[in-house]
Write a protein that holds these residues in place. Structure first.
Motif, PDB file in Angstrom:
ATOM      1  N   TRP A 174       0.956  -1.077  -0.138  1.00  0.00           N
ATOM      2  CA  TRP A 174       0.060  -0.094   0.156  1.00  0.00           C
ATOM      3  C   TRP A 174       0.893   1.251  -0.072  1.00  0.00           C
ATOM      4  CZ3 TRP A 174      -5.131  -0.923  -0.579  1.00  0.00           C
ATOM      5  CH2 TRP A 174      -5.737  -1.962  -0.246  1.00  0.00           C
ATOM      6  N   VAL A 175       0.329   2.387  -0.694  1.00  0.00           N
ATOM      7  CA  VAL A 175       0.963   3.646  -0.536  1.00  0.00           C
ATOM      8  C   VAL A 175      -0.266   4.275   0.073  1.00  0.00           C
ATOM      9  CG1 VAL A 175       1.714   5.548  -1.666  1.00  0.00           C
ATOM     10  CG2 VAL A 175       2.496   3.408  -2.321  1.00  0.00           C
ATOM     11  N   LEU A 254      -1.099   7.424 -11.910  1.00  0.00           N
ATOM     12  CA  LEU A 254       0.441   7.132 -11.762  1.00  0.00           C
ATOM     13  C   LEU A 254       0.463   5.454 -11.681  1.00  0.00           C
ATOM     14  CD1 LEU A 254       1.234   9.902  -9.446  1.00  0.00           C
ATOM     15  CD2 LEU A 254       2.434   9.387 -11.854  1.00  0.00           C
ATOM     16  N   GLY A 255      -0.631   4.670 -11.905  1.00  0.00           N
ATOM     17  CA  GLY A 255      -0.448   3.297 -11.877  1.00  0.00           C
ATOM     18  C   GLY A 255      -0.973   2.288 -10.817  1.00  0.00           C
ATOM     19  N   ALA A 256      -1.689   2.990  -9.877  1.00  0.00           N
ATOM     20  CA  ALA A 256      -2.212   2.190  -8.705  1.00  0.00           C
ATOM     21  C   ALA A 256      -3.295   1.206  -9.385  1.00  0.00           C
ATOM     22  CB  ALA A 256      -2.868   3.094  -7.684  1.00  0.00           C
ATOM     23  N   GLN A 257      -3.182   0.012  -9.046  1.00  0.00           N
ATOM     24  CA  GLN A 257      -3.926  -1.148  -9.117  1.00  0.00           C
ATOM     25  C   GLN A 257      -5.381  -0.893  -8.558  1.00  0.00           C
ATOM     26  OE1 GLN A 257      -2.393  -4.724 -10.273  1.00  0.00           O
ATOM     27  NE2 GLN A 257      -0.436  -4.137  -9.876  1.00  0.00           N
ATOM     28  N   THR A 274       3.969  -4.538  -5.907  1.00  0.00           N
ATOM     29  CA  THR A 274       5.315  -4.588  -5.417  1.00  0.00           C
ATOM     30  C   THR A 274       5.766  -3.552  -4.527  1.00  0.00           C
ATOM     31  OG1 THR A 274       6.784  -3.978  -7.279  1.00  0.00           O
ATOM     32  CG2 THR A 274       5.730  -6.479  -7.276  1.00  0.00           C
ATOM     33  N   GLN A 275       6.777  -3.688  -3.710  1.00  0.00           N
ATOM     34  CA  GLN A 275       7.415  -2.695  -2.984  1.00  0.00           C
ATOM     35  C   GLN A 275       7.976  -1.536  -3.693  1.00  0.00           C
ATOM     36  OE1 GLN A 275      10.601  -4.153  -0.174  1.00  0.00           O
ATOM     37  NE2 GLN A 275      10.814  -2.235   0.872  1.00  0.00           N
ATOM     38  N   ALA A 276       8.614  -2.082  -5.054  1.00  0.00           N
ATOM     39  CA  ALA A 276       9.352  -1.396  -6.105  1.00  0.00           C
ATOM     40  C   ALA A 276       8.292  -0.297  -6.691  1.00  0.00           C
ATOM     41  CB  ALA A 276      10.219  -2.119  -7.030  1.00  0.00           C
ATOM     42  N   GLU A 277       7.210  -1.039  -6.990  1.00  0.00           N
ATOM     43  CA  GLU A 277       5.842  -0.078  -7.369  1.00  0.00           C
ATOM     44  C   GLU A 277       5.548   0.876  -6.308  1.00  0.00           C
ATOM     45  OE1 GLU A 277       2.745  -2.507  -8.963  1.00  0.00           O
ATOM     46  OE2 GLU A 277       4.051  -3.727 -10.295  1.00  0.00           O
ATOM     47  N   ALA A 278       5.453   0.502  -4.938  1.00  0.00           N
ATOM     48  CA  ALA A 278       5.204   1.427  -3.889  1.00  0.00           C
ATOM     49  C   ALA A 278       6.067   2.475  -3.805  1.00  0.00           C
ATOM     50  CB  ALA A 278       5.127   0.702  -2.693  1.00  0.00           C
ATOM     51  N   ILE A 279       7.658   2.476  -4.083  1.00  0.00           N
ATOM     52  CA  ILE A 279       8.387   3.434  -4.052  1.00  0.00           C
ATOM     53  C   ILE A 279       8.153   4.292  -5.436  1.00  0.00           C
ATOM     54  CG2 ILE A 279      10.765   3.820  -4.454  1.00  0.00           C
ATOM     55  CD1 ILE A 279      11.658   1.443  -2.943  1.00  0.00           C
ATOM     56  N   ASP A 280       7.873   3.824  -6.581  1.00  0.00           N
ATOM     57  CA  ASP A 280       7.592   4.713  -7.646  1.00  0.00           C
ATOM     58  C   ASP A 280       6.429   5.373  -7.528  1.00  0.00           C
ATOM     59  OD1 ASP A 280       9.833   3.642  -8.822  1.00  0.00           O
ATOM     60  OD2 ASP A 280       8.753   2.141 -10.065  1.00  0.00           O
ATOM     61  N   LEU A 281       5.218   4.866  -6.962  1.00  0.00           N
ATOM     62  CA  LEU A 281       4.097   5.560  -6.696  1.00  0.00           C
ATOM     63  C   LEU A 281       4.315   6.711  -5.790  1.00  0.00           C
ATOM     64  CD1 LEU A 281       1.118   6.254  -7.399  1.00  0.00           C
ATOM     65  CD2 LEU A 281       0.534   4.258  -5.577  1.00  0.00           C
ATOM     66  N   SER A 282       4.995   6.460  -4.484  1.00  0.00           N
ATOM     67  CA  SER A 282       5.156   7.393  -3.681  1.00  0.00           C
ATOM     68  C   SER A 282       6.215   8.595  -4.277  1.00  0.00           C
ATOM     69  CB  SER A 282       6.209   6.745  -2.504  1.00  0.00           C
ATOM     70  OG  SER A 282       5.253   5.728  -1.894  1.00  0.00           O
ATOM     71  N   VAL A 283       6.949   8.284  -5.011  1.00  0.00           N
ATOM     72  CA  VAL A 283       8.060   9.327  -5.769  1.00  0.00           C
ATOM     73  C   VAL A 283       6.789  10.239  -6.877  1.00  0.00           C
ATOM     74  CG1 VAL A 283       9.711   9.997  -7.293  1.00  0.00           C
ATOM     75  CG2 VAL A 283      10.119   8.266  -5.685  1.00  0.00           C
ATOM     76  N   GLY A 284       5.988   9.585  -7.433  1.00  0.00           N
ATOM     77  CA  GLY A 284       5.206  10.240  -8.511  1.00  0.00           C
ATOM     78  C   GLY A 284       4.252  10.894  -7.605  1.00  0.00           C
ATOM     79  N   LEU A 285       3.485  10.502  -6.795  1.00  0.00           N
ATOM     80  CA  LEU A 285       2.399  11.374  -5.666  1.00  0.00           C
ATOM     81  C   LEU A 285       3.154  12.613  -5.131  1.00  0.00           C
ATOM     82  CD1 LEU A 285       0.509   8.598  -4.078  1.00  0.00           C
ATOM     83  CD2 LEU A 285      -0.450  10.212  -5.659  1.00  0.00           C
ATOM     84  N   GLY A 292       0.869  16.274   0.548  1.00  0.00           N
ATOM     85  CA  GLY A 292       0.133  15.299   1.724  1.00  0.00           C
ATOM     86  C   GLY A 292       1.625  14.456   2.233  1.00  0.00           C
ATOM     87  N   ASP A 293       1.266  13.754   3.384  1.00  0.00           N
ATOM     88  CA  ASP A 293       2.236  12.954   4.165  1.00  0.00           C
ATOM     89  C   ASP A 293       2.162  11.659   3.371  1.00  0.00           C
ATOM     90  OD1 ASP A 293       4.031  11.476   5.513  1.00  0.00           O
ATOM     91  OD2 ASP A 293       2.787  11.647   7.412  1.00  0.00           O
ATOM     92  N   ILE A 294       3.103  11.264   2.555  1.00  0.00           N
ATOM     93  CA  ILE A 294       2.867   9.726   1.894  1.00  0.00           C
ATOM     94  C   ILE A 294       3.877   8.907   2.527  1.00  0.00           C
ATOM     95  CG2 ILE A 294       3.560   8.853  -0.369  1.00  0.00           C
ATOM     96  CD1 ILE A 294       3.309  11.700  -1.740  1.00  0.00           C
ATOM     97  N   ARG A 295       3.160   7.757   2.778  1.00  0.00           N
ATOM     98  CA  ARG A 295       3.885   6.710   3.341  1.00  0.00           C
ATOM     99  C   ARG A 295       3.664   5.221   2.742  1.00  0.00           C
ATOM    100  NH1 ARG A 295       1.803   7.709   9.676  1.00  0.00           N
ATOM    101  NH2 ARG A 295       1.682   9.753   9.693  1.00  0.00           N
ATOM    102  N   ARG A 296       4.552   4.235   3.022  1.00  0.00           N
ATOM    103  CA  ARG A 296       4.374   2.929   2.313  1.00  0.00           C
ATOM    104  C   ARG A 296       4.267   1.956   3.377  1.00  0.00           C
ATOM    105  NH1 ARG A 296       8.943   5.353  -0.091  1.00  0.00           N
ATOM    106  NH2 ARG A 296      10.247   3.648   1.202  1.00  0.00           N
ATOM    107  N   ALA A 297       3.440   1.006   3.402  1.00  0.00           N
ATOM    108  CA  ALA A 297       3.074   0.007   4.330  1.00  0.00           C
ATOM    109  C   ALA A 297       2.660  -1.242   3.530  1.00  0.00           C
ATOM    110  CB  ALA A 297       1.964   0.442   5.295  1.00  0.00           C
ATOM    111  N   THR A 298       2.672  -2.323   4.184  1.00  0.00           N
ATOM    112  CA  THR A 298       2.063  -3.734   3.885  1.00  0.00           C
ATOM    113  C   THR A 298       0.966  -3.862   4.836  1.00  0.00           C
ATOM    114  OG1 THR A 298       3.927  -4.896   5.028  1.00  0.00           O
ATOM    115  CG2 THR A 298       4.339  -4.491   2.570  1.00  0.00           C
TER     116      THR A 298
END
Length: 320
Positions: A174-175, A254-257, A274-285, A292-298
C-alpha cells in the motif's frame, strides 16, 4: 482486588486499519448505521506504554500527536479506566502514547490506542484475559476497537464490532496519502452520506460484503483485490474535502491497481503489486499529487501486541 504492580510497565504496538470494503446500510434506532465492512490492518503503528501510578494521566507524543486529547476525552484512558472498574483494579496508571497513525484520518488511530491500552493494562495487572474476553469492553468503546485487538483481515458487521476472520494468504503493498490539514469528522461524513442519498432518492439496502472481494483475498492477487475495493462513504468524504478527488485521480493515473478513501477519510490508500511499485508511486505522488504525507506499508499485520515488559526490579523483558 489490589495488585502490587508499582514501577512495572508494559509497551504495546498497535497498527492502523483501512477498510477494503465499507458498505453502509440504513440508520439504526441507536443512531449508528448498519454496516458490512472488510477490515485490514497495515504497518503504520502507535505505541502505548502503561505504567502503574498514584493517579490517572495520559501523555501524547509523536508525529501525529497534535489534536489528541490528554484529558478524560482520551479513548485509551477511557479504555484503561473501564477495564480497571470491570475487574476491580484499584491502582491507577500513566499512559504514554507515541502517535504515528493519522488523527481523524479514517485509520482508527484512537480506536487503535484504546485496543492497545486494554492489552497493556491486562498484561500489567496480570488479569489472564484472552482477546475474546476483552472484546465486550472494546465494543463499548467503539466499533473498530474489537478488530484492532486481533488485526489481520476480517469482516465486521452490526456497527462494525461483530467480527469474522477472512481467509487471506500473503500480503498487500500500500501507498498511503495522508492529509497534512485537519481531518474529517466521522459523524459529519456519515451525515453527508445520508444527505447525498436523500438528494439522489437512494434508499440504503441491508449491507453485505461482496463475494468478489472475499474471493480475491484468498489469493491476494493485486488486480482482483484492487478492482473489488469499495467505500460507500467515499463520495461523502470527497464532497466535504474535494482535494480527495484529485488525490484519487493522481494515484490512479500513476498506475495504482486500486484506490480507496480509508473509512471516513481523508486518508487515501493505493494498492500496488510490489515494494518497487510502491516506491515509484510514492515518488510520483510527491511530485504531482496534492501535498500530503506519503507513506508505504504492507498488510495485513497483527493487532495490538505486547513488545516490551519492564519488571519491577529487573531489566527489560522482550515478549514479542
Amino acid at each position: 482486588m489490589s495488585l502490587a504492580v508499582e514501577s512495572r510497565g508494559v509497551t504495546v504496538r498497535v497498527p492502523g486499519k483501512i477498510n477494503l470494503e465499507l458498505v453502509v446500510g440504513p440508520l439504526r434506532e441507536d443512531g449508528y448505521h448498519e454496516l458490512a465492512t472488510v477490515y485490514h490492518t497495515v504497518g503504520v503503528f502507535d505505541y502505548v506504554t502503561v505504567t502503574a501510578a498514584d493517579t490517572w494521566s495520559v501523555q501524547v507524543s509523536g508525529a501525529t500527536a497534535a489534536g489528541v486529547p490528554t484529558g478524560s476525552g482520551n479513548l485509551a484512558l477511557k479504555a484503561a479506566k473501564m477495564l480497571a472498574r470491570r475487574y476491580g483494579v484499584e491502582e491507577a496508571a500513566t499512559l504514554s502514547i507515541e502517535k504515528n497513525i493519522p488523527v481523524a484520518g479514517g485509520m482508527a488511530g484512537g480506536s487503535a490506542d484504546a485496543a492497545a491500552a486494554l492489552v497493556a493494562c491486562e498484561s500489567l495487572w496480570e488479569l489472564q484475559l484472552t482477546r475474546d474476553e476483552l472484546e465486550p469492553i472494546a465494543a463499548r468503546l467503539g466499533s473498530d476497537v474489537p478488530f484492532l485487538l486481533h488485526g489481520g483481515t476480517a469482516i465486521g458487521s452490526g456497527r462494525g464490532e461483530r467480527l469474522a476472520p477472512v481467509l487471506a494468504r500473503g500480503e498487500l503493498h500500500w501507498v498511503l496519502w495522508v492529509s497534512t490539514e485537519s481531518g474529517l469528522s466521522t459523524p459529519d461524513v456519515y451525515a453527508e452520506c445520508d444527505r447525498l442519498r436523500e438528494a439522489a432518492g437512494t434508499e440504503a439496502a441491508d449491507p453485505a460484503p461482496s463475494g468478489e472481494l472475499i474471493a480475491a483475498l484468498r489469493t491476494m492477487q493485486t488486480a482482483e483485490v484492487g478492482a473489488a475495493l469499495r467505500n460507500d462513504l467515499q463520495e461523502a468524504a470527497c464532497s466535504l474535502y474535494p482535494v480527495l478527488r484529485e488525490v484519487l485521480e493522481a494515484g490512479t493515473t500513476l498506475g495504482a491497481q486500486g484506490a480507496i478513501v480509508s473509512g471516513s477519510g481523508p486518508t487515501v490508500a493505493f494498492l500496488v503489486g510490489t515494494q518497487a511499485e510502491a516506491i515509484d508511486l510514492s515518488v510520483g505522488l510527491a511530485a504531482r499529487g496534492p501535498a500530503g504525507d506519503i507513506r508505504r506499508a504492507t498488510g495485513p499485520v497483527a493487532g495490538a501486541q505486547v513488545i516490551q515488559s519492564v519488571a519491577p526490579t529487573g531489566p527489560h523483558n522482550f515478549t514479542g
